[in-house]
Design a protein around this motif. Structure first.
Motif, PDB file in Angstrom:
ATOM      1  N   ASP A  79      24.894  23.198  17.921  1.00 52.89           N
ATOM      2  CA  ASP A  79      25.428  24.075  18.367  1.00 52.89           C
ATOM      3  C   ASP A  79      25.699  23.476  19.056  1.00 52.89           C
ATOM      4  O   ASP A  79      25.193  23.258  20.130  1.00 52.89           O
ATOM      5  CB  ASP A  79      25.146  25.748  18.079  1.00 52.89           C
ATOM      6  CG  ASP A  79      25.586  27.018  18.144  1.00 52.89           C
ATOM      7  OD1 ASP A  79      27.185  26.215  18.842  1.00 52.89           O
ATOM      8  OD2 ASP A  79      26.144  27.384  18.398  1.00 52.89           O
ATOM      9  N   MET A  80      27.357  22.998  19.679  1.00 54.77           N
ATOM     10  CA  MET A  80      27.555  22.558  21.163  1.00 54.77           C
ATOM     11  C   MET A  80      27.674  23.289  22.090  1.00 54.77           C
ATOM     12  O   MET A  80      27.256  22.684  23.709  1.00 54.77           O
ATOM     13  CB  MET A  80      28.760  22.070  20.819  1.00 54.77           C
ATOM     14  CG  MET A  80      28.514  20.463  19.943  1.00 54.77           C
ATOM     15  SD  MET A  80      27.415  19.574  20.112  1.00 54.77           S
ATOM     16  CE  MET A  80      28.242  18.361  21.806  1.00 54.77           C
ATOM     17  N   ASP A  81      27.803  24.152  21.477  1.00 57.05           N
ATOM     18  CA  ASP A  81      27.961  25.600  22.435  1.00 57.05           C
ATOM     19  C   ASP A  81      26.448  26.292  23.295  1.00 57.05           C
ATOM     20  O   ASP A  81      26.854  27.571  23.902  1.00 57.05           O
ATOM     21  CB  ASP A  81      28.748  27.163  22.480  1.00 57.05           C
ATOM     22  CG  ASP A  81      29.702  26.702  21.718  1.00 57.05           C
ATOM     23  OD1 ASP A  81      30.989  25.933  23.149  1.00 57.05           O
ATOM     24  OD2 ASP A  81      30.537  26.707  20.910  1.00 57.05           O
ATOM     25  N   LYS A  82      25.507  25.925  22.849  1.00 53.53           N
ATOM     26  CA  LYS A  82      23.797  26.217  23.066  1.00 53.53           C
ATOM     27  C   LYS A  82      23.095  25.043  23.807  1.00 53.53           C
ATOM     28  O   LYS A  82      23.037  24.556  23.265  1.00 53.53           O
ATOM     29  CB  LYS A  82      23.363  26.795  22.066  1.00 53.53           C
ATOM     30  CG  LYS A  82      23.916  28.163  21.466  1.00 53.53           C
ATOM     31  CD  LYS A  82      22.977  28.371  20.021  1.00 53.53           C
ATOM     32  CE  LYS A  82      23.400  29.771  19.499  1.00 53.53           C
ATOM     33  NZ  LYS A  82      22.901  30.346  18.681  1.00 53.53           N
ATOM     34  N   THR A  83      23.159  25.413  25.020  1.00 52.60           N
ATOM     35  CA  THR A  83      22.860  24.459  26.071  1.00 52.60           C
ATOM     36  C   THR A  83      21.611  23.463  25.858  1.00 52.60           C
ATOM     37  O   THR A  83      20.987  22.347  26.139  1.00 52.60           O
ATOM     38  CB  THR A  83      23.163  24.578  27.404  1.00 52.60           C
ATOM     39  OG1 THR A  83      22.238  26.158  27.604  1.00 52.60           O
ATOM     40  CG2 THR A  83      24.025  24.987  28.101  1.00 52.60           C
ATOM     41  N   ASP A  84      20.715  25.606  25.103  1.00 48.25           N
ATOM     42  CA  ASP A  84      19.928  24.405  24.735  1.00 48.25           C
ATOM     43  C   ASP A  84      19.381  24.396  23.489  1.00 48.25           C
ATOM     44  O   ASP A  84      18.165  23.916  23.089  1.00 48.25           O
ATOM     45  CB  ASP A  84      18.813  25.133  25.067  1.00 48.25           C
ATOM     46  CG  ASP A  84      18.963  27.187  24.585  1.00 48.25           C
ATOM     47  OD1 ASP A  84      19.772  27.394  23.982  1.00 48.25           O
ATOM     48  OD2 ASP A  84      18.162  27.915  24.753  1.00 48.25           O
ATOM     49  N   ALA A  85      20.509  24.301  22.414  1.00 50.31           N
ATOM     50  CA  ALA A  85      20.074  23.989  21.528  1.00 50.31           C
ATOM     51  C   ALA A  85      19.855  22.551  20.729  1.00 50.31           C
ATOM     52  O   ALA A  85      20.548  21.659  21.274  1.00 50.31           O
ATOM     53  CB  ALA A  85      21.202  24.500  20.533  1.00 50.31           C
TER      54      ALA A  85
END
Length: 624
Positions: A79-85
């Motif tokens: 998920d590119m919208d979650k910085t810690d993903a």
């Protein structure tokens, strides 16, 4: 039996690979040496992704020749919208498509597919946003930037990354044919695009090349075996299309569009002076304006660039090596080969009657098919009713119903009857409008030129193809249509007195298809080996069921990306060109990507010229 594990034998003495492939049940196994550029060719996974709605994304990828049997694909997502993903493995499958679900609307996801490797990927191959997809179709889009009236498309790996780039030949001027000529008001441009739609370069052919497929032939091929395809085309350095001395065969760097090599374009005797009246030899503007390019490995190893000019009257064929040194040339129907000194002899100029009977009997066609019809590793040129091999020598000619002064509109090579060695060649002969002739018809030849069957007594067989479209029949069917007349207006032809025929492989009539099949082509939309028909802007089954309504300007179809199913190339004159995908779950078992096949790739190199090309597999897949 699916195409899978191919036997790879490394021969230390010869230092090249031997490959074999087994296709679906009933097809042949072919084992041969690869060509130099095949050794360098890279084929990537070809992953494509399309949002189906805000919570589902469809993924599809290639089964490669070296994938294990059975394969185990590991699908990774981030998920590119979650910085810690972190990247996570979301599924494993033996199929070549997958529907990701439970996504967050508006988020962008990155994907990677690996075979027999469960370690986190170093690189994600595809990014897509989970949005509501209300489009009529799922497609890659290529924005030309201007409204166009002419569009032709050809593909090739220009960057050496294993992906096919897209070349679009376009103009704001409609396609014109020499038989319905009108002055060009806009030049032809050639634009190269990456798969993501980014334009690499644009090359303007200028006013010296008239608008139309017959004036602007183009082929994409890795001619120097460096792993990246070049663009081979006709250019003219003058502002006058009739300034024949300025015509060139030009090779462009596929990645930059810069000129690499140039050589003289073939000329026809009397053509420079425009002397069409004094000699039947010189032809006329209509005949001499037909131009064709292809790549053939006539010696079974080295690629040659084959260029043909002319059609209805005199034709010339020149062969070049990959540095554009001329290897041989022919004037078809006029030359005679001397086997003693291995040179061509020029025949005497004869009057028009004798020209028709002897020197002008074997006319050209509207395409320049290349195929290894003998399955010996060396490809042949199928020019008109000539089968031409190494050195430009005729292996055989169609001798049926001679003398005959017309030419075949369609020449199609495929493994139509598996019990006969090699490929068969299907011919559709045109003729003289309004009058039936026992020399006009549809016929099938074996690879030695022997007639398998023929149907004569037609008027003008204007087109056709070979494909397996009828469920329950294990061999391909052969389509052709006869017309009584053709009314030309600039950029368009109306067909009069149409009758359609669909033949079985043994020459028995299956049906008379509807008129909508005229100028149709086929596509394996569902990947099950039974092809659908693209006709009058619709995708239909053999029984007439409409699968999808699209509109005019369906160009051709091929397996370009994703799974084994073929995509449709569509140019609806809206400033863009589309590659349309079937994103329904694939019901058939996956098979090795068709672009790994030698014949299929050669067919793909010629899709931007005059008649529609239906890419056909040969049974030989080169492993890398």
């Amino acid at each position: 039996m699916r195409v899978r594990n191919l036997l790879v034998v490394l021969t230390l003495i010869s230092s090249f690979l031997l490959f074999s492939s087994c296709e679906n049940k009933g097809s042949k196994t072919v084992s041969r040496k690869p060509y130099p550029e095949e050794i360098k060719t890279k084929i990537s996974r070809g992953l494509i992704c399309f949002p189906k709605d805000q919570k589902h994304i469809f993924l599809s990828w290639r089964l490669l020749p070296m994938d294990p049997e059975p394969p185990k694909y590991y699908i990774w997502q981030k998920d590119m919208d979650k910085t810690d993903a972190e990247a996570k493995m979301i599924a494993t499958t033996s199929q070549t498509s997958f529907m990701d679900s439970g996504l967050e609307a508006g988020h962008t996801y990155a994907y990677s597919v690996q075979v027999n490797d469960d370690s986190p990927p170093q690189k994600f191959q595809e990014h897509v946003t989970a949005i509501s997809n209300k489009n009529q179709f799922d497609a890659l889009s290529f924005d030309i930037g201007v409204e166009y009236k002419l569009a032709r498309v050809v593909t090739g790996d220009l960057t050496g990354d294993g992906e096919l780039e897209i070349l679009i030949v376009y103009s704001k001027m409609q396609n014109i044919d020499p038989a319905g000529w009108m002055k060009s008001t806009d030049s032809i441009k050639v634009a190269a695009f990456l798969r993501n739609g980014k334009r690499l370069w644009t090359y303007d052919l200028g006013p010296g090349i008239e608008t139309g497929a017959v004036y602007a032939p183009i082929v994409v091929w890795d001619i120097d075996a460096d792993g990246r395809a070049e663009v081979i085309l006709k250019t003219n350095r003058s502002n006058d299309p009739k300034n024949y001395q300025k015509e060139n065969l030009t090779i462009l760097n596929g990645e930059s569009g810069e000129i690499i090599e140039e050589a003289k374009w073939p000329v026809i005797e009397g053509h420079y002076a425009g002397d069409y009246s004094s000699s039947h030899y010189a032809g006329d503007y209509n005949s001499n304006s037909r131009n064709y390019i292809a790549v053939a490995h006539l010696d079974g190893y080295n690629p040659s660039i084959i260029v043909a000019r002319g059609l209805y009257k005199t034709q010339v064929i020149w062969a070049y090596d990959n540095k554009l040194n001329r290897m041989w040339e022919r004037v078809v129907g006029k030359d005679m080969y001397n086997p003693i000194n291995n040179k061509w002899l020029k025949k005497f100029k004869l009057n028009s009657i004798w020209n028709h009977l002897f020197t002008d009997r074997y006319r050209g066609s509207h395409s320049l098919p290349i195929a290894d019809i003998n399955e010996d590793g060396a490809e042949e040129i199928l020019w008109g009713e000539h089968c031409i091999g190494s050195g430009g020598k005729d292996l055989w000619k169609v001798e049926d119903r001679m003398p005959y002064t017309g030419h075949p509109d369609i020449v199609f090579a495929a493994d139509i009857i598996p019990s006969i060695k090699g490929k068969e060649i299907y011919y559709c002969r045109e003729g003289w409008y309004g009058k039936k002739s026992n020399r006009i018809g549809m016929l099938l030849k074996d690879n030695k030129g022997k007639t398998i069957w023929a149907h004569w007594g037609y008027t003008h067989v204007d087109g056709g193809w070979v494909s397996r479209v009828v469920p329950g029949m294990d061999k391909p069917q052969l389509f052709g249509y006869d017309i009584t007349n053709k009314k030309w207006t600039p950029g368009h032809a109306d067909y009069i007195g149409k009758t359609q025929y669909l033949w079985a492989a043994d020459g028995q009539l299956i049906s008379n298809p509807p008129e909508s099949w005229i100028r149709s082509f086929t596509v394996d939309w569902e990947g099950d080996g039974i092809r659908e028909i693209c006709a009058e802007g619709n995708l239909i089954r053999y029984n007439g069921e409409i699968i999808m309504k699209l509109g005019s300007a369906l160009l051709w179809a091929a397996d370009l990306y994703g799974d084994y199913r073929e995509e449709i190339v569509y140019a609806p004159y809206d400033g863009k060109v589309y590659i349309i995908f079937n994103t329904n779950p694939m019901k058939s078992n996956p098979k090795v990507t068709r672009i790994a096949d030698r014949q299929y790739r050669n067919d793909l190199s010629r899709t931007a010229m005059q008649f529609n090309v239906i890419p056909t597999e040969s049974g030989f897949i080169a492993l890398k």
